[in-house]
Design a protein around this motif. Sequence first.
Motif, PDB file in Angstrom:
ATOM      1  N   VAL A  52       0.839  -1.211   0.000  1.00 20.34           N
ATOM      2  CA  VAL A  52       0.000   0.000   0.000  1.00 20.34           C
ATOM      3  C   VAL A  52       0.871   1.256   0.000  1.00 20.34           C
ATOM      4  CG1 VAL A  52      -1.800   1.291   1.216  1.00 20.34           C
ATOM      5  CG2 VAL A  52      -1.903  -1.209   1.118  1.00 20.34           C
ATOM      6  N   ALA A  53       1.897   1.278   0.828  1.00 20.36           N
ATOM      7  CA  ALA A  53       2.759   2.467   0.891  1.00 20.36           C
ATOM      8  C   ALA A  53       3.445   2.720  -0.446  1.00 20.36           C
ATOM      9  CB  ALA A  53       3.790   2.312   2.004  1.00 20.36           C
ATOM     10  N   LEU A  54       3.995   1.683  -1.057  1.00 16.16           N
ATOM     11  CA  LEU A  54       4.701   1.861  -2.331  1.00 16.16           C
ATOM     12  C   LEU A  54       3.743   2.181  -3.469  1.00 16.16           C
ATOM     13  CD1 LEU A  54       7.358  -0.961  -1.927  1.00 16.16           C
ATOM     14  CD2 LEU A  54       7.776   1.518  -1.861  1.00 16.16           C
ATOM     15  N   SER A  55       2.522   1.678  -3.394  1.00 22.53           N
ATOM     16  CA  SER A  55       1.521   2.055  -4.398  1.00 22.53           C
ATOM     17  C   SER A  55       1.246   3.549  -4.349  1.00 22.53           C
ATOM     18  CB  SER A  55       0.217   1.276  -4.170  1.00 22.53           C
ATOM     19  OG  SER A  55       0.407  -0.098  -4.410  1.00 22.53           O
ATOM     20  N   GLY A  56       1.457   4.151  -3.184  1.00 22.43           N
ATOM     21  CA  GLY A  56       1.290   5.593  -3.041  1.00 22.43           C
ATOM     22  C   GLY A  56       2.215   6.406  -3.925  1.00 22.43           C
ATOM     23  N   SER A  57       3.250   5.768  -4.495  1.00 20.18           N
ATOM     24  CA  SER A  57       4.119   6.484  -5.438  1.00 20.18           C
ATOM     25  C   SER A  57       3.336   6.886  -6.683  1.00 20.18           C
ATOM     26  CB  SER A  57       5.334   5.634  -5.821  1.00 20.18           C
ATOM     27  OG  SER A  57       4.928   4.502  -6.570  1.00 20.18           O
ATOM     28  N   HIS A  58       2.162   6.292  -6.883  1.00 19.38           N
ATOM     29  CA  HIS A  58       1.317   6.673  -8.008  1.00 19.38           C
ATOM     30  C   HIS A  58       0.672   8.035  -7.801  1.00 19.38           C
ATOM     31  CE1 HIS A  58       0.794   2.336  -9.726  1.00 19.38           C
ATOM     32  NE2 HIS A  58       2.037   2.762  -9.752  1.00 19.38           N
ATOM     33  N   THR A  59       1.073   8.739  -6.782  1.00 21.93           N
ATOM     34  CA  THR A  59       0.643  10.124  -6.608  1.00 21.93           C
ATOM     35  C   THR A  59       1.328  11.034  -7.633  1.00 21.93           C
ATOM     36  OG1 THR A  59       0.300  11.903  -5.009  1.00 21.93           O
ATOM     37  CG2 THR A  59       2.381  10.735  -4.849  1.00 21.93           C
ATOM     38  N   ILE A  60       2.375  10.522  -8.278  1.00 21.70           N
ATOM     39  CA  ILE A  60       3.024  11.231  -9.382  1.00 21.70           C
ATOM     40  C   ILE A  60       3.146  10.259 -10.557  1.00 21.70           C
ATOM     41  CG2 ILE A  60       4.290  12.934  -8.012  1.00 21.70           C
ATOM     42  CD1 ILE A  60       6.741  11.140  -8.168  1.00 21.70           C
ATOM     43  N   GLY A  61       3.270  10.786 -11.739  1.00 18.92           N
ATOM     44  CA  GLY A  61       3.466   9.939 -12.902  1.00 18.92           C
ATOM     45  C   GLY A  61       2.239   9.840 -13.783  1.00 18.92           C
ATOM     46  N   ASN A  62       2.407   9.044 -14.839  1.00 22.53           N
ATOM     47  CA  ASN A  62       1.390   8.900 -15.868  1.00 22.53           C
ATOM     48  C   ASN A  62       1.180   7.433 -16.211  1.00 22.53           C
ATOM     49  OD1 ASN A  62       1.111  11.824 -16.835  1.00 22.53           O
ATOM     50  ND2 ASN A  62       3.309  11.503 -16.978  1.00 22.53           N
ATOM     51  N   ALA A  63       0.060   7.158 -16.843  1.00 25.23           N
ATOM     52  CA  ALA A  63      -0.214   5.835 -17.396  1.00 25.23           C
ATOM     53  C   ALA A  63      -0.782   6.018 -18.794  1.00 25.23           C
ATOM     54  CB  ALA A  63      -1.198   5.076 -16.519  1.00 25.23           C
ATOM     55  N   ARG A  64      -0.462   5.089 -19.673  1.00 24.40           N
ATOM     56  CA  ARG A  64      -0.979   5.123 -21.033  1.00 24.40           C
ATOM     57  C   ARG A  64      -2.411   4.582 -21.064  1.00 24.40           C
ATOM     58  NH1 ARG A  64       2.255   1.694 -24.566  1.00 24.40           N
ATOM     59  NH2 ARG A  64       2.418   0.382 -22.720  1.00 24.40           N
ATOM     60  N   CYS A  65      -3.180   5.083 -21.977  1.00 21.79           N
ATOM     61  CA  CYS A  65      -4.570   4.656 -22.165  1.00 21.79           C
ATOM     62  C   CYS A  65      -4.662   3.138 -22.235  1.00 21.79           C
ATOM     63  CB  CYS A  65      -5.116   5.294 -23.439  1.00 21.79           C
ATOM     64  SG  CYS A  65      -6.736   4.720 -23.966  1.00 21.79           S
ATOM     65  N   THR A  66      -3.752   2.515 -22.926  1.00 22.11           N
ATOM     66  CA  THR A  66      -3.791   1.066 -23.102  1.00 22.11           C
ATOM     67  C   THR A  66      -3.690   0.300 -21.782  1.00 22.11           C
ATOM     68  OG1 THR A  66      -2.878  -0.770 -24.377  1.00 22.11           O
ATOM     69  CG2 THR A  66      -1.313   0.829 -23.535  1.00 22.11           C
TER      70      THR A  66
END
Length: 193
Positions: A52-66
Amino acid sequence: TGGPAYDVPLGRRDSTGASLSGSNNDIPAPNNTFRTILTKFKLQGLNIVDLVALSGSHTIGNARCTSFRQRLYNQSGNGLADFTLDESYAVQLRSRCPKSGGDQTLFFLDFVSPTVFDNSYFKNLLASKGLLSSDQVLVTKNQQTLELVKTYAENAELFFEQFAKSIVKMGNISPLTGSKGQIRKNCRKVNSN
């Protein structure tokens, strides 16, 4: 910008090669089930709190539509959107991520504060606005992860504290030391001999 400060252990070296199959096998995919994600973490010596803590890194960054399209159009193979995704958010996403095409179009993982390392990611999950299925399952598939998400959504400092511990722990997974690997002059490429 923002986020916790932590000491990075010294003495590790960089690999001279990369493994696409290794990363595909070891790193969770955006559409993995909760059980698969947790298993991949455990195989690396990480636990559910680290997940859960490391998933919090998704507070920055991008993901592709695919990487999340299936959530918008066919999550369960029935031609319907993921019922755990906020409908108004799904409408916004569909406007730039069509059923076909636009695979490389980028979307913020955290649309609230995409360039700030904070706890908005967890607040988004509680509002059913996690971009990736692998993120949203943290609130829909396990009570312990749901409680951690709630805790981090309410307390950024606690999230920062655990993130720092978990990122250092992750950095200690099979580090190269001694004569293995190399110390790169430019972190983006292997040194030329």
